[in-house]
Design an enzyme around this catalytic site. Sequence first.
Site, PDB file in Angstrom:
ATOM      1  CG  HIS A 670      -1.779   1.134   1.402  1.00 33.43           C
ATOM      2  ND1 HIS A 670      -2.979   1.234   0.737  1.00 33.43           N
ATOM      3  CD2 HIS A 670      -1.668   2.263   2.132  1.00 33.43           C
ATOM      4  CE1 HIS A 670      -3.573   2.364   1.062  1.00 33.43           C
ATOM      5  NE2 HIS A 670      -2.795   3.013   1.912  1.00 33.43           N
ATOM      6  CD  GLU A 727       0.501   1.991   5.143  1.00 32.01           C
ATOM      7  OE1 GLU A 727      -0.533   1.585   5.695  1.00 32.01           O
ATOM      8  OE2 GLU A 727       0.790   3.202   5.049  1.00 32.01           O
TER       9      GLU A 727
HETATM   10  O1  9MR Z   1       2.163   0.677  12.586  1.00 36.06           O
HETATM   11  C1  9MR Z   1       0.964   1.158  13.140  1.00 36.06           C
HETATM   12  C2  9MR Z   1       0.270   0.026  13.863  1.00 36.06           C
HETATM   13  O2  9MR Z   1       1.052  -0.399  14.955  1.00 36.06           O
HETATM   14  C3  9MR Z   1      -1.098   0.491  14.322  1.00 36.06           C
HETATM   15  O3  9MR Z   1      -1.788  -0.625  14.876  1.00 36.06           O
HETATM   16  C4  9MR Z   1      -1.883   1.064  13.148  1.00 36.06           C
HETATM   17  C5  9MR Z   1      -3.248   1.577  13.539  1.00 36.06           C
HETATM   18  O4  9MR Z   1      -3.162   2.649  14.381  1.00 36.06           O
HETATM   19  O5  9MR Z   1      -1.166   2.132  12.560  1.00 36.06           O
HETATM   20  C6  9MR Z   1       0.084   1.724  12.046  1.00 36.06           C
HETATM   21  O6  9MR Z   1       0.732   2.834  11.531  1.00 36.06           O
HETATM   22  C7  9MR Z   1       0.234   3.416  10.348  1.00 36.06           C
HETATM   23  C8  9MR Z   1      -0.004   4.886  10.661  1.00 36.06           C
HETATM   24  O7  9MR Z   1      -1.069   4.995  11.553  1.00 36.06           O
HETATM   25  C9  9MR Z   1      -0.250   5.717   9.416  1.00 36.06           C
HETATM   26  N1  9MR Z   1       0.780   5.514   8.443  1.00 36.06           N
HETATM   27  C10 9MR Z   1       0.912   4.099   8.066  1.00 36.06           C
HETATM   28  C11 9MR Z   1       1.293   3.285   9.272  1.00 36.06           C
HETATM   29  C12 9MR Z   1       1.565   1.835   8.894  1.00 36.06           C
HETATM   30  O8  9MR Z   1       0.424   1.131   8.535  1.00 36.06           O
END
Ligand code: 9MR
Length: 747
Positions: A670, A727
């Site tokens: 992603h 991602e």
């Molecule tokens: O890595 C993060 C994960 O630990 C959390 O559970 C999740 C939901 O809050 O968010 C992940 O981080 C994302 C961030 O919020 C936005 N940019 C992309 C990050 C990776 O997916």
Amino acid sequence: MKRRRTALLSLTALLATALTALPAAPAGAEETEQVKNGTFDNGTESWWSSSNVTAGVEDGRLCADVPGGTTNRWDAAVGQNDIPLVAGETYRFSFQANGTPADHVVRAVVGLSVSPYDTYYEVSPQLSVSGNSYSYTFTAPVDTAQGQVAFQVGGSAEPWRFCVDDVSLLGGVPPEQYEPDTGPRVRVNQVAYLPSGPKNATLVTDATTALPWQLKNAGGTVVARGTSVPRGVDASSGQNVHSIDFGRYKQRGEGYTLVADGETSRPFDIGTAAYDKLRADAAKYYYTQRSGIAIREDLRPGYARPAGHLGVAPNQGDTDVPCQPGVCDYRLNAAGGWYDAGDHGKYVVNGGISVWELLSTYERALHARTGTPAAFRDGTLAIPESGNKVPDLLDEVRWELEFLLKMQVPAGQPLAGMAHHKLHDENWTGLPLLPSDDPQKRELHPPTTAATLNLAAAAAQAARLYKPYDRAFAARALAAARTAWAAALAHPDVYADENDGVGGGAYPDRDLEDEFYWAAAELYLTTGEKGFRDQVLASPVHTADIFGPTGFDWGRTAAAARLDLATVPSRLPGRDQVRRSVVRGADRYLATLKDHPYGMPYAPANNVYDWGSSHQVLNNAVVLATAYDITGGAKYRDGAVQSMDYVLGRNALNISYVTGYGEVNAHNQHSRWYAHQLEPSLPNPPAGTLSGGPNSSIQDPVAQAKLQGCVGQFCYIDDIQSWSTNETAINWNAALARMAAFVADQG
Ligand code: 9MR
């Protein structure tokens, strides 16, 4: 099939129309069509188009003449509003479409028709002149009466013609039975085993008694043989498996295969070259994540793009960024840094831990018995700063450090010295979208204690490592770290709002004892000062058992402190105990790895794979690697090296989670700019990009439609829309960079 041409409502007119809520169908109801007049038998009734598009029904389909010269997909569109969606219900979205001339892309979206125009599902097929049928399944993430089906056709320099027919959004369909193609049942590290390292594989089989195996070289000659060890049903996959150990074979070579139970594994090498390359690639990943600088084609062929977020239209930032309304009345120049992940956001907490893990990769090379400082010397990463006599890894990390320092609240302002938690778009943007094409308003979110302590820790560590190369920068970093530390002590409980997740991730964290411990540790290791030493020794985290199954992460930073206190030279009283605590943690990960038929140091409670699990596996391996650095014990080195096998293909899905490594590898992560899957003219992520990997909580519509009921390792799909399993992120790649460097050092 009437041939009547109907004037369509303009998009703006339609958005202004009052909307009537329709009764929502209960989940699991009969299959129900949600689109009205999807066959266009009633002309264009119920459909709208944007004012720059001339649309009408022709041969029973809707055809739109699309103007040239627009920038974004959404600059020209046709669609239908007032579509009810039910959270958790699965929908089949299908249509027929063609485009003239060929190869134009339509972005077909199911989303929200009102602000913030969230996208729930989207695809961007490239159209042919003769036309194709398209059908997709997804699960709605929310309840709304204001859903929308839209076909976005903008972004073309030249005019073209788009036609669509049989548009359907069928609710209440069963979730798709998705069968991943897992290839041969012999699962190996598809990249390379070290000649003198452990060599293990997993065989998926119904057999419950030992089976013979053969190792073949590239010419097909059997060079080793043995028998498998039945391991029963593996909890992380639900598969009956055997393990195979061929570690006695040490001959270098390429193109080996392992044969068992009538199946031939994907090929692999025995050698070290792949890890030298991966060590560089995993770190080179960061240059292409940079914000505020054009990416040069000569340095990254295929990845050149204009600078993002320098305040050049259509960008609005990041050179002069306001706060969210009511948060502050100053503006900051916060240009630069790395984009966090596949979004355009920049987050201090995740920036801090990423900086730490990369700087620790560098710092380990200075202190560990197998460390190779030359691996990151000037000229190793092909970045604009190569040739400046500073190690390239330090140059790359400085790009982020300079951004982190800019996020500090200026002197004289309320909460001076704290750090803003994050900076990102006002609303979520769709995919694909180059950073330079992002038109959204950028905003600073409130300062938090967590961000402040991340900044303190990262800047303090930077101060000791950059000193030999740039004393002034080292002094500036240390001063910022001290200021941040004092501000955090003065404001110890300013938390990020866990609901602040529109336009960017929330990164919420309410337990900050570990962040205080980490910042104190880095400040102590850099300054040796008694005050920081006392803070370290007084922290309850200092003696706590911190090496749990899901290890360390952006929100669990105690290990960052503990590993550094154990390995960076200092006079800390009780340092031996600190070192022993790391070894005890490693013993536990080693026990997990030995029990695990896939040989990984990761077995989360209730088999719930975490978001970003592939980096959790690697971070647990970092603890093993550190225990080796501390003790020289071969079992820790072998455990750390073996952990890489899972990431590189020895897993239930038979996939390498690193782009460009292994015969079958994750490459549709992603990302708004490595969006090749959606936009053929854009690249896939660069080689050496780690995918987040299995996430049991399947938190995106694609994963929810396709992976319902998945067991552990199976909760993953290499689809660009599966942001919760696939991602890319700066903190995850830092774990890969660190472990790739360790493994390369063992060659
Ligand atoms: O890595 C993060 C994960 O630990 C959390 O559970 C999740 C939901 O809050 O968010 C992940 O981080 C994302 C961030 O919020 C936005 N940019 C992309 C990050 C990776 O997916």
